[in-house]
Scaffold this active site. Structure first.
Site, PDB file in Angstrom:
ATOM      1  N   CYS A   2      -5.455   5.200   1.430  1.00 31.08           N
ATOM      2  CA  CYS A   2      -5.258   6.272   0.479  1.00 31.08           C
ATOM      3  C   CYS A   2      -3.822   6.199  -0.045  1.00 31.08           C
ATOM      4  CB  CYS A   2      -5.495   7.666   1.042  1.00 31.08           C
ATOM      5  SG  CYS A   2      -7.170   7.912   1.599  1.00 31.08           S
ATOM      6  N   ARG A  27      -4.290   0.569  -1.878  1.00 28.58           N
ATOM      7  CA  ARG A  27      -4.453   1.338  -0.639  1.00 28.58           C
ATOM      8  C   ARG A  27      -5.848   1.928  -0.494  1.00 28.58           C
ATOM      9  NH1 ARG A  27       0.654   2.481   1.578  1.00 28.58           N
ATOM     10  NH2 ARG A  27      -0.297   4.034   2.909  1.00 28.58           N
ATOM     11  N   TRP A  75      -9.438   5.851   0.137  1.00 27.15           N
ATOM     12  CA  TRP A  75     -10.256   4.970   0.969  1.00 27.15           C
ATOM     13  C   TRP A  75     -11.014   5.931   1.882  1.00 27.15           C
ATOM     14  CZ3 TRP A  75     -11.073   3.587   6.112  1.00 27.15           C
ATOM     15  CH2 TRP A  75     -11.772   2.386   6.305  1.00 27.15           C
ATOM     16  N   ASN A 101      -3.691  11.846   2.921  1.00 30.67           N
ATOM     17  CA  ASN A 101      -3.960  10.540   3.508  1.00 30.67           C
ATOM     18  C   ASN A 101      -4.001  10.764   5.006  1.00 30.67           C
ATOM     19  OD1 ASN A 101      -3.976   7.850   4.299  1.00 30.67           O
ATOM     20  ND2 ASN A 101      -1.782   7.559   3.955  1.00 30.67           N
ATOM     21  N   GLY A 102      -5.022  10.223   5.693  1.00 32.83           N
ATOM     22  CA  GLY A 102      -5.079  10.371   7.143  1.00 32.83           C
ATOM     23  C   GLY A 102      -6.372  11.003   7.586  1.00 32.83           C
ATOM     24  N   GLU A 482      -7.754 -17.949   9.870  1.00 32.23           N
ATOM     25  CA  GLU A 482      -7.221 -17.328   8.656  1.00 32.23           C
ATOM     26  C   GLU A 482      -8.013 -17.783   7.421  1.00 32.23           C
ATOM     27  OE1 GLU A 482      -5.437 -14.949   8.014  1.00 32.23           O
ATOM     28  OE2 GLU A 482      -4.557 -15.216   6.044  1.00 32.23           O
ATOM     29  N   LYS A 486      -9.994 -15.130   5.058  1.00 33.95           N
ATOM     30  CA  LYS A 486      -9.742 -15.028   3.613  1.00 33.95           C
ATOM     31  C   LYS A 486     -11.046 -15.188   2.845  1.00 33.95           C
ATOM     32  CE  LYS A 486      -5.531 -14.120   3.144  1.00 33.95           C
ATOM     33  NZ  LYS A 486      -5.688 -13.313   4.328  1.00 33.95           N
ATOM     34  N   GLU A 489     -13.440 -12.083   3.408  1.00 30.95           N
ATOM     35  CA  GLU A 489     -13.041 -10.816   2.783  1.00 30.95           C
ATOM     36  C   GLU A 489     -13.061 -10.890   1.260  1.00 30.95           C
ATOM     37  OE1 GLU A 489      -9.043  -9.364   3.549  1.00 30.95           O
ATOM     38  OE2 GLU A 489      -8.287 -11.400   3.715  1.00 30.95           O
ATOM     39  N   HIS A 505     -20.023 -25.734  22.212  1.00 26.91           N
ATOM     40  CA  HIS A 505     -20.468 -24.707  23.168  1.00 26.91           C
ATOM     41  C   HIS A 505     -21.296 -23.620  22.485  1.00 26.91           C
ATOM     42  CE1 HIS A 505     -18.079 -26.561  26.285  1.00 26.91           C
ATOM     43  NE2 HIS A 505     -17.046 -26.581  25.441  1.00 26.91           N
ATOM     44  N   LYS A 604      -5.520  -1.990   1.800  1.00 27.38           N
ATOM     45  CA  LYS A 604      -4.444  -2.839   2.297  1.00 27.38           C
ATOM     46  C   LYS A 604      -3.781  -2.291   3.553  1.00 27.38           C
ATOM     47  CE  LYS A 604      -0.937  -5.935   0.939  1.00 27.38           C
ATOM     48  NZ  LYS A 604      -1.709  -7.071   1.443  1.00 27.38           N
TER      49      LYS A 604
HETATM   50  C1  F6R Z   1      -6.304  -9.832   5.465  1.00 30.65           C
HETATM   51  C2  F6R Z   1      -5.366  -8.742   5.666  1.00 30.65           C
HETATM   52  C3  F6R Z   1      -5.540  -7.880   6.851  1.00 30.65           C
HETATM   53  C4  F6R Z   1      -4.167  -7.432   7.405  1.00 30.65           C
HETATM   54  C5  F6R Z   1      -4.376  -6.417   8.549  1.00 30.65           C
HETATM   55  C6  F6R Z   1      -3.060  -6.019   9.172  1.00 30.65           C
HETATM   56  O1  F6R Z   1      -5.999 -10.571   4.318  1.00 30.65           O
HETATM   57  O2  F6R Z   1      -4.491  -8.521   4.871  1.00 30.65           O
HETATM   58  O3  F6R Z   1      -6.304  -8.489   7.832  1.00 30.65           O
HETATM   59  O4  F6R Z   1      -3.479  -8.566   7.855  1.00 30.65           O
HETATM   60  O5  F6R Z   1      -5.033  -5.297   8.064  1.00 30.65           O
HETATM   61  O6  F6R Z   1      -2.233  -5.394   8.238  1.00 30.65           O
HETATM   62  P1  F6R Z   1      -0.689  -5.233   8.514  1.00 30.65           P
HETATM   63  O7  F6R Z   1      -0.091  -6.581   8.524  1.00 30.65           O
HETATM   64  O8  F6R Z   1      -0.187  -4.381   7.378  1.00 30.65           O
HETATM   65  O9  F6R Z   1      -0.544  -4.555   9.840  1.00 30.65           O
END
Ligand code: F6R
Length: 609
Positions: A2, A27, A75, A101-102, A482, A486, A489, A505, A604
């Site tokens: 949010c 956000r 969000w 937010n929260g 990773e 990527k 998502e 395995h 994010k």
């Molecule tokens: C994936 C991504 C998330 C963040 C995770 C942690 O591309 O961005 O997996 O890495 O939500 O976020 P931070 O680093 O802000 O704690």
């Protein structure tokens, strides 16, 4: 999660608030809304879906002209992403408007008490209860009413409140989640993040835990919950609007991928002394305490967890200190062994991730020394740690993290080398040599970026696939994780990363004729073992996409597609292998017609547990 904006000044509030929401949309984008104080009323407009839905609704109605306003991009937590649940929420009189937010944990009791008291609540949100509570406690002093409400709220929240009786006031409150004030001239701002007001001012003021802020056009007053005025720390943001704009790129993510060489340069800048050794005063740990450390524990989530894994390989190799990496959301619930000879490193781009923050708090209760590795100056993780090492990646707007991960890994290498330097587990010449290798990296990332057309073509070619596997060994393994994260998502593909030795395995059962398997194979002593794993996969029909180092031909015969990265030390190779993983996922999603910057269901900054 949010995004929140508040504005008081001479401009049309709706314009300033919308501009802020556009910058905060990363956000959350389940709904958006604004409330503007004008003619002794609060005028509210809100819509489910992305901000563009709200902008369209606003363009089809009479203009909002007031100069005091609040806004929200959501969000969803309590209640589905509908118009009715969109913020701002209002009280029974329609005079109080609240954005939040929260999560308010005692919301059910509060709501029940309000309903018994005769209030009519129209949404499923926890936020609406706050609007009615402010209504009950308001006697002309809005800040006093908000203070009194905050004392009764459980959980975490940032609230920003406007009232029809106050055409020059917005009140904010903060517990556990981020809120920052922007200090302008004849105008002031409140927001979840400085990017919201960076186009108007680069001077910011911290709002701390359990503080209430009264924002007027000519003043910002911060008090604690008892109403005592508190001094606030002010700081200057050292980047500008350009950094928060797309700058001609189709998506922020593509711009942020290209910014990586500069970002890594920034992470390294000024951290070497005249002898070519490391100076990390930020760690704030005495040499004696560093020598006394028994273990390092790194906590993080998502992509940051993958950076943390790379950090573990480096720290253990260079320092011989036992290092574990923990998914932050699991850490505190299993009663981990942590003590005052533990260095707890919390890795977080945003510095606001609830899981990471709670893991950090737990470790601090056990008297661990804590270090935040974060991109966000003044973030909660930074403020609650004993020390903070800022990664200096600049603002990252795309939901999928790229340059932040790159700079986190760089910072983790610095931590490893610094511990080795102080403990004497690597001699100064070796530390210098590793630092020289690190300083070469920005140039090598540039070189890698210049080779990405082959990756884009491949991604387009494979973009109808529904399953892609990623494998690697040693530091190739976190990069396999990773790469898979990527792709899943961004492109909503079932993508999984595995240590190459593990596929036999179980995961190998997923492979059928033509299944794409991305193999992270930078030059490494384990390449011959990886060759065996790849042969096993090819025997079952896998189509292999191999990422390997210039001059290393070991994997070539087993690659259906070959992606070359420049040569560097194998321990540092994630800083290069990550680039094709990012480009592959972004192009794959683009080819599917998806929004690369705002993937579905995500936000994010993940500020709920
Ligand atoms: C994936 C991504 C998330 C963040 C995770 C942690 O591309 O961005 O997996 O890495 O939500 O976020 P931070 O680093 O802000 O704690």
């Amino acid at each position: 999660m949010c995004g929140i904006v508040g504005y008081v000044g001479p401009k049309r509030a709706v314009d300033v608030v919308l501009e802020g929401l556009r910058r905060l949309e990363y956000r959350g984008y389940d709904s958006a809304g604004v409330a503007v104080v004008e003619n002794a009323t609060v005028d509210v407009e809100r819509r489910a879906g992305k901000l563009s839905n709200l902008e369209k609704a606003l363009s089809e109605r009479e203009q909002m002209t007031g100069t005091t306003g609040i806004g929200h991009t959501r969000w969803a937590t309590h209640g589905a992403p509908t118009d009715r649940n969109a913020h701002p929420h209002v009280d029974c009189t329609g005079k109080v408007a609240v954005v939040h937010n929260g999560t308010i944990e005692n919301f059910a009791e509060l709501r029940h008490a309000l309903e018994v008291g005769g209030h009519q609540l129209h949404s499923e949100t926890d936020t609406e209860a706050v609007a009615h509570m402010v209504e009950e406690r308001y006697d002309g002093d809005l800040a006093a009413a908000v203070r009194s409400v905050c004392k009764e709220l459980g959980g975490s929240f940032v609230l920003v409140v406007a009232h029809a009786d106050h055409p020059d006031l917005v009140v904010g409150a903060r517990r556990n989640l981020p809120l920052v004030a922007g200090v302008g001239e004849g105008e002031n701002f409140l927001a979840s993040d400085v990017t919201a007001f960076i186009g108007h001012t680069r001077n910011a003021r911290v709002v701390d835990q359990d503080q209430i802020v009264e924002l007027r056009s000519d003043s910002i007053t911060v008090t604690d919950l008892e109403g005592t005025v508190v001094d606030g720390e002010q700081y200057h943001v050292d980047w500008d609007t350009d950094a928060a704009e797309k700058g001609g790129y189709e998506f922020f993510m593509l711009k942020e991928i290209e910014e990586q060489p500069a970002a890594v340069r920034e992470t390294l800048a000024g951290r070497l002394d005249s002898k070519g050794l490391l100076r990390l005063d930020e760690l704030a740990l005495s040499d004696e305490d560093i020598r006394d450390l028994e273990q390092v524990v790194v906590v993080a989530c998502g992509s940051s967890y993958h950076s943390a894994m790379v950090g573990k390989y480096a720290i253990e190799r260079w320092t011989r200190i036992a290092t574990s990496v923990e998914i932050a959301s699991e850490f505190r619930y299993r009663d981990p062994v942590v003590n005052r000879r533990t260095l707890l490193v919390a890795v977080s781009q945003s510095g606001e991730t609830a899981d990471t923050l709670e893991a950090l708090r737990h470790a601090r209760q056990q008297r661990a020394w804590s270090l935040a590795v974060t991109n966000t100056v003044g973030s909660t993780v930074a403020r609650e740690s004993d020390a903070a090492l800022y990664t200096r990646g600049g603002p990252e707007v795309a939901v999928a993290s790229t340059k932040a991960v790159m700079t986190q890994m760089t910072a983790m290498y610095l931590v490893g080398l610094y511990l080795a330097q102080v403990r004497g587990t690597r001699d100064p010449d070796e530390v210098r040599a590793h630092l020289r290798d690190l300083q070469e990296i920005p140039h090598l990332i540039e070189e890698t970026l210049s080779r990405m057309e082959v990756v884009r073509e491949l991604a387009r070619d494979l973009s109808s696939e529904e399953r892609v596997l990623f494998i690697g060994r040693h530091v190739g393994y976190p990069m396999a994780l990773e790469g898979a994260l990527k792709l899943k998502e961004l492109a909503y593909v079932s993508a999984e990363g595995f240590p190459a030795g593990e596929i036999k395995h179980g995961p190998i059962a997923l492979v059928e004729q033509g299944t794409p398997v991305v193999v992270l194979a930078p030059r490494h002593a384990l390449t011959s073992k990886l060759v065996t794993n790849v042969q096993e996969l090819r025997a079952r029909g896998a189509r292999t996409i191999v990422v390997t180092t210039d001059g290393d031909d070991a994997m070539e015969p087993y690659a259906d597609h070959l992606i070359r990265i420049p040569d560097t030390k194998s321990l540092l190779s994630p800083l290069l292998t990550m680039v094709p993983m990012q480009v592959f996922a972004a192009e794959f999603a683009k080819a599917r017609g998806l929004d690369v910057d705002q993937p579905r269901n995500l936000a994010k900054s993940v500020t709920v547990e």
